[in-house]
Structure formats: C-alpha cells, structure tokens
Design an enzyme around this catalytic site. Structure first.
Site, PDB file in Angstrom:
ATOM      1  N   GLU A  38      -1.702  -0.134 -11.468  1.00  0.00           N
ATOM      2  CA  GLU A  38      -1.999   1.051 -10.554  1.00  0.00           C
ATOM      3  C   GLU A  38      -1.833   0.733  -9.192  1.00  0.00           C
ATOM      4  O   GLU A  38      -2.547   0.134  -8.230  1.00  0.00           O
ATOM      5  CB  GLU A  38      -2.967   1.601 -10.849  1.00  0.00           C
ATOM      6  CG  GLU A  38      -3.509   3.020  -9.856  1.00  0.00           C
ATOM      7  CD  GLU A  38      -2.620   4.002 -10.002  1.00  0.00           C
ATOM      8  OE1 GLU A  38      -2.326   4.465 -11.025  1.00  0.00           O
ATOM      9  OE2 GLU A  38      -2.438   5.253  -9.001  1.00  0.00           O
ATOM     10  N   THR A  80       2.438   7.736 -12.090  1.00  0.00           N
ATOM     11  CA  THR A  80       2.339   6.837 -13.153  1.00  0.00           C
ATOM     12  C   THR A  80       3.156   7.163 -14.235  1.00  0.00           C
ATOM     13  O   THR A  80       3.907   6.327 -15.305  1.00  0.00           O
ATOM     14  CB  THR A  80       0.603   6.796 -13.672  1.00  0.00           C
ATOM     15  OG1 THR A  80       0.213   6.727 -12.236  1.00  0.00           O
ATOM     16  CG2 THR A  80       0.207   5.773 -14.858  1.00  0.00           C
ATOM     17  N   HIS A 193      -6.556   2.679  -8.140  1.00  0.00           N
ATOM     18  CA  HIS A 193      -6.127   4.278  -7.534  1.00  0.00           C
ATOM     19  C   HIS A 193      -6.727   4.623  -6.594  1.00  0.00           C
ATOM     20  O   HIS A 193      -7.921   3.975  -6.584  1.00  0.00           O
ATOM     21  CB  HIS A 193      -6.351   4.427  -8.732  1.00  0.00           C
ATOM     22  CG  HIS A 193      -5.914   6.120  -9.041  1.00  0.00           C
ATOM     23  ND1 HIS A 193      -6.324   7.384  -7.680  1.00  0.00           N
ATOM     24  CD2 HIS A 193      -4.973   6.785  -9.783  1.00  0.00           C
ATOM     25  CE1 HIS A 193      -5.150   8.126  -8.612  1.00  0.00           C
ATOM     26  NE2 HIS A 193      -4.825   7.900  -9.770  1.00  0.00           N
ATOM     27  N   ASP A 252       3.361   0.172 -10.827  1.00  0.00           N
ATOM     28  CA  ASP A 252       3.545   1.745 -10.996  1.00  0.00           C
ATOM     29  C   ASP A 252       4.335   2.760  -9.699  1.00  0.00           C
ATOM     30  O   ASP A 252       5.384   3.228  -9.615  1.00  0.00           O
ATOM     31  CB  ASP A 252       2.521   2.860 -11.781  1.00  0.00           C
ATOM     32  CG  ASP A 252       1.676   3.066 -11.468  1.00  0.00           C
ATOM     33  OD1 ASP A 252       0.991   2.720 -10.287  1.00  0.00           O
ATOM     34  OD2 ASP A 252       0.689   3.960 -11.655  1.00  0.00           O
ATOM     35  N   HIS A 253       3.491   1.949  -8.973  1.00  0.00           N
ATOM     36  CA  HIS A 253       4.071   3.161  -7.776  1.00  0.00           C
ATOM     37  C   HIS A 253       3.650   2.775  -6.376  1.00  0.00           C
ATOM     38  O   HIS A 253       2.387   2.278  -6.555  1.00  0.00           O
ATOM     39  CB  HIS A 253       3.935   4.828  -8.106  1.00  0.00           C
ATOM     40  CG  HIS A 253       2.377   5.205  -7.949  1.00  0.00           C
ATOM     41  ND1 HIS A 253       1.575   5.264  -7.593  1.00  0.00           N
ATOM     42  CD2 HIS A 253       2.632   5.667  -9.504  1.00  0.00           C
ATOM     43  CE1 HIS A 253       0.673   5.748  -7.839  1.00  0.00           C
ATOM     44  NE2 HIS A 253       0.617   6.213  -9.193  1.00  0.00           N
TER      45      HIS A 253
HETATM   46  C1  GP9 Z   1      -4.698   8.651 -14.887  1.00  0.00           C
HETATM   47  C2  GP9 Z   1      -2.829   7.146 -14.040  1.00  0.00           C
HETATM   48  C3  GP9 Z   1      -3.535   7.913 -12.617  1.00  0.00           C
HETATM   49  O1  GP9 Z   1      -4.704   8.571 -16.228  1.00  0.00           O
HETATM   50  O2  GP9 Z   1      -2.056   7.083 -15.175  1.00  0.00           O
HETATM   51  O3  GP9 Z   1      -2.015   8.591 -12.656  1.00  0.00           O
HETATM   52  P1  GP9 Z   1      -1.692   9.135 -11.511  1.00  0.00           P
HETATM   53  O4  GP9 Z   1      -2.363   9.782 -11.158  1.00  0.00           O
HETATM   54  O5  GP9 Z   1      -1.243   7.430 -10.639  1.00  0.00           O
HETATM   55  O6  GP9 Z   1      -0.248   9.316 -11.558  1.00  0.00           O
END
Ligand code: GP9
Length: 411
Positions: A38, A80, A193, A252-253
């Site tokens: 994340e 994500t 996150h 992921d980002h």
């Molecule tokens: C929650 C997680 C967060 O299941 O994948 O996603 P995001 O907010 O980073 O897109």
C-alpha cells in the site's frame, strides 16, 4: 475490433519472440509470492532519516534481488484496484472509475487463471472487507481458488483500517504453508494507508523536523511495513519456501501527499517537474529469484502492466495466446524500444519522458530528457505519444466492450 485484435497480436508476437530468451522457463514450477504494498513509493528506497534507514530490510534484500529502479505504477481513479488490474490482468485502468467495479463481469486473461490452467493453486490475501473494490466478484472472475479476506484473519494486531501487516503476513504464511505446491500467492498489504498515523509505540524512527507532519507519519508507516516484510522473509526461509519461490514486491500507488517541501528536504535538492513526476509515479519493484540469481539494479523502464508477463516468462508459460499489454522485464537481454505508458498519456522509454499538457494543447506538452529533465525537441516524442494514446484507447475498447470474449468467439 479487428484493429484492436491486431494491436494485441503484435504485443503477443513481441512476447513470443522473447521465448528464446535465456530467462524463459528458468524457474518453471516454482511458487510465486507477490506482495502489493500500500502506497509504497520508490523514493524511500536506500534513504535514511537521522542516520536510520527507512527500509533496512528491503535495502538488504535488494543486494540479492533484481531491483527495477525505473518502474512505475499505472493507476488512475481505481487506485489499489487499478494496480491489481495492471499486475494481474496486464491492461490499462480506465480514465474514470475502477474496472473491478465497472466491468467485473467482463472476460479477461488473468494471472491466477493462467497459472491455474498450468497446475498452480492460487490464493489472494487481503485483511479487509471482501466487498471493497468489488473484490469478491472480481476475484471469482479471475478464478482464484481462495480469497482470504478480513473474516479469515484474527485481528490480534489492530492497526489503521484493519490488521497490522506484521500479523497479516504471519497469518497469511500460516495459510500458505498448507497450500498445494506449486502455488501463486498474491498478498495486498494495508498498514501504510493514508493518513499514515501509527500509535506512538509503533513509531520507531527519530523523525526530527518531520515529526508531527503527514510526511513524517508516512515514513514511520513505511518503516513499519519494512520491518513486517523482514519478518515475512525470515519466516519464508524457516518454512523452506524461500528457495522454492519467486518473490515479487512492488508498490501500488503514490501516497497522495502533494506538499513538495518535505520531499525536497528529504531528497536534499530542489525538484524539477520530472523529479516530481518520478517521485509520484515510481514504485519499487523487487524480484527475488531462487539463489539470488541475476541480482542487480536495472534501470529499464517498466510498469505494473509488465508483472504478469514477467512472471509467466520466468515460469516458461507462453502468453502468445493471451490478450495482455505488457512485456517481460526480467530478461537476459532487454527488449529494444520498450515503453511504459501512464494513464494520462505520458510515456517513457528510458531515454525520453513525454508529459502531455493538462489543457490538452500539444504545444503545451513536454518532451524531456529522461535523465536530466531538460526539454528536448517535441518532435522526438511525437511518435511515442501517438503510440501511447493508441495503447490507452485500445485497452479501453477491450475493457469496456468485453472484446476478449468477442475475440475468442471468432477464433
Ligand atoms: C482497501 C485497500 C485500500 O481494501 O485496498 O485501497 P485504496 O484506498 O488504497 O485504493
């Protein structure tokens, strides 16, 4: 439809041409463990705060891994879920919304389905609500054998949105060790996150001036994930899975922090437009091959879309009959002319970096030297920019109109 089919056939042809590469099939039959971390950006790799490394475990593992230092996330509004799409389906996300939500009923060539067809057991692990990003439905479509979500974990380390990554990795390996080999295990971490605030007892870095800022909190959370990841690697070794598996780790980002001041302080220099774009879009890609093979830093341009082709290439599973955009990255000899395309139409081939204008006017677009960020003659990027647009338009056509199904019906 025919033009789109032809475009994908050319990509498939490129990948098929690479089947004579020495890395094709070198790790046939190995397990694959892929971690999507994340908001894990590349700029933290190898850097320290007040003399302490932010990612000590990853830095150490990089010494015996293939590290792609010029690797990009290709996500859009689906965040994500877009990263997951790019990594496991090798298509571009849409300009609006999430493919996982809007088109989960369409047909795709996915990594888990392909591996399942080749004798692998497949699982995806994420300790959050199974319905978030429509994962329950999408993972069923992608033919995972099992989706372990929040209800399958004991919340013995409550942190942030859900379970702390340390416990998440530990409990995931508990499940993984019971899995039939060879397996594909895809783990999606969560502790780092937004907004990144960890309880005091979890804050191990001495942040100095960054203390009390979101940027500082971000570094703390990345440091925590790194420690959890280090524990995971140790555990994979003690379970005897380490040498039997290919391990991939990527971000992921970006972290959504847009105040550039702390970044400049952290990087120790003023940041030009290209520096900022790279900080925003680059995520690390670490590939650990059994025995630490091919270890080194590779600056070939690549993106999340290349992950599925890379894995299948290493396992020796042909993708000549698959509708994928990406091409393999871990190669004996890199693919000439390889480009990485971002959702806004930007692209790089490692030599130039094209950035389209926000107002859409071609005369406001930038064609930059990919290393220095110095402006180049715009004509040097015009063919590449048109090719990038073609990739995006073709991907959208396929995703929105369920064309993979249509292609297959005509075959
Ligand atoms: C929650 C997680 C967060 O299941 O994948 O996603 P995001 O907010 O980073 O897109």
């Amino acid at each position: 439809i025919e033009a789109a089919k032809q475009w994908f056939a050319e990509r498939a042809g490129q990948r098929e041409g690479l089947e004579s590469d020495a890395m094709f099939g070198k790790y046939a039959g190995k397990n694959v463990i892929m971690i999507q971390a994340e908001a894990f950006q590349n700029f933290v790799i190898g850097r320290s705060v007040n003399g302490v490394e932010v990612t000590p475990n990853i830095n150490k593992l990089l010494e015996e891994s293939v590290y792609f230092s010029n690797f990009y996330h290709q996500t859009s509004q689906g965040r994500t879920s877009d990263a997951d799409l790019a990594a496991n389906i090798s298509l571009q996300p849409l300009p609006t919304g999430s493919v996982f939500i809007r088109y989960s009923h369409h047909q795709f060539d996915s990594l888990p389905a392909t591996l399942k067809d080749n004798g692998y057991s497949t699982s995806v692990y994420h300790a959050y609500d199974g319905g978030f990003w429509n994962r329950n439905t999408m993972y069923h479509n992608m033919r995972y054998d099992t989706f372990y979500n929040k209800k399958d974990y004991t919340i013995d380390e409550p942190l942030g949105w859900s379970l702390g990554d340390d416990s998440f990795f530990r409990q995931s390996i508990d499940k993984m060790t019971k899995q039939k080999q060879p397996f594909y295990s895809f783990l999606i971490s969560l502790s780092s996150h937004h907004p990144y605030a960890l309880p005091e007892s979890y804050q191990k870095l001495d942040l100095g001036d960054y203390k009390g800022t979101m940027f500082g909190d971000y570094l703390q959370s990345i440091h925590y994930v790194d420690i959890a990841f280090g524990h995971m690697v140790e555990r994979l070794k003690s379970e005897g899975l380490w040498d039997e598996s290919i391990l991939l780790f990527y971000g992921d980002h970006d972290n959504s922090i847009r105040d550039w001041e702390p970044f400049e302080k952290f990087m120790g220099k003023p940041l030009n437009d290209l520096d900022r774009l790279k900080i925003l879009k680059q995520v690390p890609l670490l590939v650990h091959l059994p025995g630490g093979d091919q270890a080194g830093v590779y600056d070939d341009a690549g993106g999340q879309i290349d992950l599925m082709p890379t894995i299948l290439h290493l396992l020796g599973i042909s993708t000549a009959d698959k509708y994928l955009i990406g091409t393999p990255l871990v190669l004996d000899k890199p693919l000439a002319g390889k480009t990485m395309v971002l959702r806004n139409g930007a692209y790089t081939d490692g030599k130039v970096f094209y950035i389209p204008a926000e107002d859409g006017l071609p005369e406001h677009s930038k064609c930059l030297d990919a290393a220095s960020g110095e402006p180049l003659d715009r004509n040097l990027c015009s063919d590449g920019a048109a090719a990038a647009r073609k990739e995006l338009v073709t991907s959208d056509l396929v995703v929105e109109n369920d064309l993979i199904k249509a292609f297959r019906q005509k075959e």
